[in-house]
Scaffold this active site. Structure first.
Site, PDB file in Angstrom:
ATOM      1  N   ASP A 166       0.797  -1.232   0.000  1.00 20.00           N
ATOM      2  CA  ASP A 166       0.000   0.000   0.000  1.00 20.00           C
ATOM      3  C   ASP A 166       0.821   1.270   0.000  1.00 20.00           C
ATOM      4  O   ASP A 166       1.896   1.312   0.581  1.00 20.00           O
ATOM      5  CB  ASP A 166      -0.838   0.056   1.284  1.00 20.00           C
ATOM      6  CG  ASP A 166      -2.113  -0.695   1.124  1.00 20.00           C
ATOM      7  OD1 ASP A 166      -2.931  -0.288   0.302  1.00 20.00           O
ATOM      8  OD2 ASP A 166      -2.255  -1.705   1.831  1.00 20.00           O
ATOM      9  N   HIS A 203       2.624   3.632  -8.864  1.00 21.15           N
ATOM     10  CA  HIS A 203       2.663   2.188  -9.136  1.00 21.15           C
ATOM     11  C   HIS A 203       3.987   1.806  -9.805  1.00 21.15           C
ATOM     12  O   HIS A 203       4.538   0.746  -9.555  1.00 21.15           O
ATOM     13  CB  HIS A 203       1.486   1.781 -10.021  1.00 21.15           C
ATOM     14  CG  HIS A 203       0.158   1.931  -9.333  1.00 21.15           C
ATOM     15  ND1 HIS A 203      -0.053   1.504  -8.041  1.00 21.15           N
ATOM     16  CD2 HIS A 203      -1.022   2.456  -9.752  1.00 21.15           C
ATOM     17  CE1 HIS A 203      -1.311   1.754  -7.694  1.00 21.15           C
ATOM     18  NE2 HIS A 203      -1.923   2.343  -8.712  1.00 21.15           N
ATOM     19  N   TRP A 211     -10.891  -4.107  -8.876  1.00 20.86           N
ATOM     20  CA  TRP A 211     -11.628  -3.793 -10.117  1.00 20.86           C
ATOM     21  C   TRP A 211     -12.460  -2.531  -9.951  1.00 20.86           C
ATOM     22  O   TRP A 211     -12.909  -1.954 -10.929  1.00 20.86           O
ATOM     23  CB  TRP A 211     -12.545  -4.948 -10.522  1.00 20.86           C
ATOM     24  CG  TRP A 211     -11.817  -6.202 -10.897  1.00 20.86           C
ATOM     25  CD1 TRP A 211     -11.787  -7.374 -10.182  1.00 20.86           C
ATOM     26  CD2 TRP A 211     -11.001  -6.429 -12.065  1.00 20.86           C
ATOM     27  NE1 TRP A 211     -11.001  -8.305 -10.828  1.00 20.86           N
ATOM     28  CE2 TRP A 211     -10.513  -7.755 -11.995  1.00 20.86           C
ATOM     29  CE3 TRP A 211     -10.640  -5.646 -13.167  1.00 20.86           C
ATOM     30  CZ2 TRP A 211      -9.686  -8.302 -12.969  1.00 20.86           C
ATOM     31  CZ3 TRP A 211      -9.811  -6.202 -14.131  1.00 20.86           C
ATOM     32  CH2 TRP A 211      -9.351  -7.506 -14.029  1.00 20.86           C
ATOM     33  N   LEU A 227      13.819 -19.348  -4.505  1.00 17.35           N
ATOM     34  CA  LEU A 227      12.732 -18.600  -3.854  1.00 17.35           C
ATOM     35  C   LEU A 227      11.481 -18.741  -4.710  1.00 17.35           C
ATOM     36  O   LEU A 227      11.560 -18.702  -5.932  1.00 17.35           O
ATOM     37  CB  LEU A 227      13.108 -17.123  -3.725  1.00 17.35           C
ATOM     38  CG  LEU A 227      12.057 -16.200  -3.110  1.00 17.35           C
ATOM     39  CD1 LEU A 227      12.732 -15.118  -2.265  1.00 17.35           C
ATOM     40  CD2 LEU A 227      11.184 -15.513  -4.156  1.00 17.35           C
TER      41      LEU A 227
HETATM   42  C1  FPP Z   1      -1.735  -0.253  -3.450  1.00 13.53           C
HETATM   43  O1  FPP Z   1      -1.407   1.133  -3.353  1.00 13.53           O
HETATM   44  C2  FPP Z   1      -1.069  -0.871  -4.583  1.00 13.53           C
HETATM   45  C3  FPP Z   1      -1.686  -1.534  -5.597  1.00 13.53           C
HETATM   46  C4  FPP Z   1      -3.152  -1.724  -5.680  1.00 13.53           C
HETATM   47  C5  FPP Z   1      -0.926  -2.082  -6.731  1.00 13.53           C
HETATM   48  C6  FPP Z   1       0.359  -2.798  -6.445  1.00 13.53           C
HETATM   49  C7  FPP Z   1       1.050  -2.966  -7.741  1.00 13.53           C
HETATM   50  C8  FPP Z   1       2.369  -2.746  -7.983  1.00 13.53           C
HETATM   51  C9  FPP Z   1       3.351  -2.405  -6.928  1.00 13.53           C
HETATM   52  C10 FPP Z   1       2.837  -2.761  -9.420  1.00 13.53           C
HETATM   53  C11 FPP Z   1       3.426  -3.931 -10.025  1.00 13.53           C
HETATM   54  C12 FPP Z   1       3.340  -5.250  -9.342  1.00 13.53           C
HETATM   55  C13 FPP Z   1       4.235  -6.251  -9.564  1.00 13.53           C
HETATM   56  C14 FPP Z   1       4.076  -7.567  -8.871  1.00 13.53           C
HETATM   57  C15 FPP Z   1       5.381  -6.065 -10.466  1.00 13.53           C
HETATM   58  P1  FPP Z   1      -2.581   2.180  -3.476  1.00 13.53           P
HETATM   59  O2  FPP Z   1      -2.781   2.512  -4.910  1.00 13.53           O
HETATM   60  O3  FPP Z   1      -3.780   1.649  -2.769  1.00 13.53           O
HETATM   61  O4  FPP Z   1      -1.992   3.425  -2.735  1.00 13.53           O
HETATM   62  P2  FPP Z   1      -2.790   4.415  -1.800  1.00 13.53           P
HETATM   63  O5  FPP Z   1      -3.312   3.583  -0.674  1.00 13.53           O
HETATM   64  O6  FPP Z   1      -1.738   5.381  -1.369  1.00 13.53           O
HETATM   65  O7  FPP Z   1      -3.853   5.042  -2.651  1.00 13.53           O
END
Ligand code: FPP
Length: 222
Positions: free
Chosen positions: A2, A19, A51, A113
């Site tokens: 997060d 991201h 989604w 791993l």
């Molecule tokens: C949550 O932060 C994060 C996500 C929903 C996406 C996680 C995805 C990645 C790190 C990208 C690529 C993944 C891989 C495995 C290469 P948020 O958007 O909820 O942040 P916020 O809480 O600050 O709004």
């Protein structure tokens, strides 16, 4: 993982930049885990609730995952990383599905791993699916309902070949499980850190392992 959105907002950047930085943090954390001798690292990359985000953000996340796989597959293979998926990744479209399945195939003999990526994953739905399969087997007379125990349930989960969770790390100050590996985390140590995911690096991961090593795990005993 997060905090990508907040990391970007703090810099007046679009969410996708957060991201993107998050994907770099994945790379650093994975390296740190390999170095530390961790056997299994599970990343919650996309929940079945994600989604609900805008079409643009979902598409950005899919694009990033595709980019990451294309760029990292050779390195994953070289470092002895085996890729596993949990969740229903088939919802992501054939382009990404093909890449994901290829990556699983190419790395399946690696042993150093296991990197589990949870995609379109939700723990309650996983448990419901497992329960339904056990009920169907019982209805067909293949198993005795009285024989349904914890091991039988665990064997029907998507993680049937993986160990229980030891340490669950949640970043960005959120203190919830949010439908992640509820069964598997029954005895997990929980660690909530304020670091936003894009800022999570090797030192953060090592600090988390250090914290874990100092905990006394009793698994309900004394
Ligand atoms: C949550 O932060 C994060 C996500 C929903 C996406 C996680 C995805 C990645 C790190 C990208 C690529 C993944 C891989 C495995 C290469 P948020 O958007 O909820 O942040 P916020 O809480 O600050 O709004």
């Amino acid at each position: 993982m997060d905090g990508n959105g907040r990391w970007a907002a703090k810099r007046a950047l679009p969410r996708v930049a957060g991201h993107r930085a998050g994907a770099e943090a994945v790379r650093n954390t994975l390296r740190a885990a390999v170095e530390a001798g961790v056997e299994v690292l599970t990343l919650y990359a996309f929940s079945s609730e994600n989604w609900r985000r805008s079409e643009e953000e979902v598409s950005d996340l899919k694009g990033l995952l595709r980019f990451y796989l294309d760029r990292e597959l050779a390195e994953l293979a070289r470092e002895g990383v085996r890729l596993r998926l949990i969740g229903d990744h088939t919802a992501f479209g054939s382009d990404l599905v093909d890449r994901l399945e290829l990556a699983v195939e190419v790395t399946r003999h690696n042993r150093k791993l296991t990197l589990v990526i949870a995609l379109n994953y939700g723990s309650r739905s996983e448990i419901v699916g497992a329960s339904r399969r056990l009920a169907e087997k019982a209805a067909k007379g293949e198993i005795d309902p009285a024989a349904v125990d914890e091991a039988a349930m665990a064997a029907e989960l998507m993680t049937s070949d993986l160990p229980d969770l030891d340490l669950l790390i949640r970043t960005s100050g959120e203190k919830r499980l949010s439908n992640f590996l509820l069964w598997q985390a029954a005895y997990a140590e929980l660690l909530f850190v304020d670091t936003l995911w894009p800022d999570f690096d090797k030192a953060s991961f090592q600090a988390a392992l250090h914290d874990f090593a100092a905990r006394q795990r009793r698994f309900g005993g004394r």
